[in-house]
Design an enzyme around this catalytic site. Structure first.
Site, PDB file in Angstrom:
ATOM      1  N   ASP A  39       0.713  -0.978  -0.028  1.00  0.00           N
ATOM      2  CA  ASP A  39      -0.139  -0.016   0.058  1.00  0.00           C
ATOM      3  C   ASP A  39       0.637   1.456   0.062  1.00  0.00           C
ATOM      4  O   ASP A  39       2.164   1.044   0.511  1.00  0.00           O
ATOM      5  CB  ASP A  39      -0.747  -0.119   1.435  1.00  0.00           C
ATOM      6  CG  ASP A  39      -1.960  -1.074   1.450  1.00  0.00           C
ATOM      7  OD1 ASP A  39      -2.250  -1.122   0.016  1.00  0.00           O
ATOM      8  OD2 ASP A  39      -2.546  -1.748   2.208  1.00  0.00           O
ATOM      9  N   TYR A  67       6.667  -9.003   8.382  1.00  0.00           N
ATOM     10  CA  TYR A  67       6.814  -7.671   8.373  1.00  0.00           C
ATOM     11  C   TYR A  67       6.499  -7.614   9.983  1.00  0.00           C
ATOM     12  O   TYR A  67       6.525  -8.414  11.013  1.00  0.00           O
ATOM     13  CB  TYR A  67       4.763  -7.290   7.430  1.00  0.00           C
ATOM     14  CG  TYR A  67       4.100  -7.703   6.653  1.00  0.00           C
ATOM     15  CD1 TYR A  67       4.034  -6.489   5.797  1.00  0.00           C
ATOM     16  CD2 TYR A  67       3.802  -8.739   6.220  1.00  0.00           C
ATOM     17  CE1 TYR A  67       3.872  -6.721   4.882  1.00  0.00           C
ATOM     18  CE2 TYR A  67       2.952  -8.793   5.224  1.00  0.00           C
ATOM     19  CZ  TYR A  67       3.655  -8.075   4.523  1.00  0.00           C
ATOM     20  OH  TYR A  67       3.197  -8.532   3.035  1.00  0.00           O
ATOM     21  N   ASP A  81      -7.084   0.827   7.920  1.00  0.00           N
ATOM     22  CA  ASP A  81      -5.278   1.738   8.511  1.00  0.00           C
ATOM     23  C   ASP A  81      -5.588   2.790   8.956  1.00  0.00           C
ATOM     24  O   ASP A  81      -7.367   4.056   9.270  1.00  0.00           O
ATOM     25  CB  ASP A  81      -4.357   1.727   7.490  1.00  0.00           C
ATOM     26  CG  ASP A  81      -5.042   2.038   6.176  1.00  0.00           C
ATOM     27  OD1 ASP A  81      -5.951   2.952   5.885  1.00  0.00           O
ATOM     28  OD2 ASP A  81      -4.600   2.393   5.169  1.00  0.00           O
ATOM     29  N   ARG A 176      -4.165  -5.658   8.173  1.00  0.00           N
ATOM     30  CA  ARG A 176      -4.644  -4.584   8.405  1.00  0.00           C
ATOM     31  C   ARG A 176      -6.101  -5.485   8.738  1.00  0.00           C
ATOM     32  O   ARG A 176      -6.184  -5.467  10.304  1.00  0.00           O
ATOM     33  CB  ARG A 176      -5.005  -4.019   7.046  1.00  0.00           C
ATOM     34  CG  ARG A 176      -3.994  -2.693   6.277  1.00  0.00           C
ATOM     35  CD  ARG A 176      -4.827  -1.631   5.478  1.00  0.00           C
ATOM     36  NE  ARG A 176      -4.818  -2.202   4.253  1.00  0.00           N
ATOM     37  CZ  ARG A 176      -5.933  -2.206   3.293  1.00  0.00           C
ATOM     38  NH1 ARG A 176      -6.662  -1.318   2.940  1.00  0.00           N
ATOM     39  NH2 ARG A 176      -5.092  -3.391   1.850  1.00  0.00           N
TER      40      ARG A 176
END
Length: 297
Positions: A39, A67, A81, A176
């Site tokens: 993103d 991550y 988010d 997310r």
């Protein structure tokens, strides 16, 4: 022709396609592809395949991702988010204990199902979900199964009602959505405050290059020196070194029999000669005693 993998550190504020377009200019070729969308507000490892390396995009995209993210409790947003509009709120009167958070994280390891966020590029009836969202149109989202290999709590900030997580997961995992689901299981609306992808397959953060480094190299016509070999993007697959005779047959895309390779499996095999990647082969769908070329370089 330029061939190789650029281990890019994608900055915030750029789409993955923006990065591809920029790399096309730097390396003066249209044959450029990325290996897993990030993103715009997310930074991190984004391997860019250039030239012949574009043939391995599906294989590199299919690798595990790692991550570092932050879960914020107390508010849920339409984008899941920090960039979205708040859809639900609940005051955090008591921050969950470390043991409570860890118990919830443990439940989310292994195979889990996710409903992709409305603000995502997943296509339904030929249209991306974010296009439906922007048009305020409702559409049924597909339930997908993903795999969480590792999920750990790394820090808690009681003043900000946030905590940090370390995630190793399969392709297609929405961190997310994972943050929202973890919040729900703790009894609060939640969203992902920030995210960084620190590894894709064998490419880690410490191996990456920035656009500033590429620009500097380009002024000296040395940008090709920043590329990793195609083999590094295939390190998760079985490799087999072959002799010159078999090399010629493989380069011509000929089928192979079980007597010619000891690795006749359902998984793809990378054939090499003097560490040069020749081709990727897979089991023939109709002739189990044979392997057929999937990609030839």
């Amino acid at each position: 022709m330029v061939n190789g993998i650029l281990p890019l550190w994608k900055p915030k504020g750029m789409t993955s396609f923006d990065c591809v377009a920029k790399c096309r200019r730097y390396f003066q070729t249209k044959k450029v592809g990325h290996t897993g969308t990030l993103d715009p507000e997310v930074e991190g490892v984004l391997p860019i395949c250039i030239g012949q390396a574009t043939k391995i995009v599906p294989y590199l995209t299919d690798t595990e991702k790692v991550y570092l993210g932050t879960v914020a409790l107390g508010a849920e947003t339409d984008t899941e988010d920090a960039t979205g509009n708040v859809m639900a709120e609940k005051g955090v009167t008591r921050m969950p204990e470390k043991s409570e958070i860890e118990a919830v994280l443990e439940k989310n390891k292994g195979a889990i199902t996710q409903v992709p966020p409305m603000y995502s590029a997943v296509k339904v009836h030929g249209k991306k979900l974010y296009e439906y969202a922007r048009a305020n149109e409702e559409v049924e989202r597909p339930v997908r199964e993903v795999f969480i290999h590792d999920l750990q709590l790394t820090a808690i900030d009681e003043e900000k009602n946030t905590f940090d997580i370390y995630v190793t997961c399969s392709k297609g995992t929405y961190i997310r959505t994972l943050c929202v689901d973890i919040g729900k299981q703790l009894g609060y609306p939640a969203h992902m405050l920030q995210l960084e992808r620190i590894q894709t397959g064998s490419f880690s953060k410490k191996k990456t290059v920035t656009f500033a480094m590429i620009e500097e190299a380009a002024t000296k016509s040395e940008q090709e020196q920043l590329l990793s070999p195609i083999s590094e993007g295939l390190s998760h697959l079985t490799h087999q070194e072959v002799d010159e005779a078999l090399k010629a047959r493989i380069k011509n895309g000929q089928k192979l029999t079980i007597t010619e390779t000891p690795f006749l499996t359902n998984d793809p095999i990378v054939f090499t000669n003097n560490e040069e990647v020749l081709a990727i082969y897979g089991r023939h769908p109709d002739k189990p005693e044979q392997m057929k070329p999937l990609r030839v370089f």
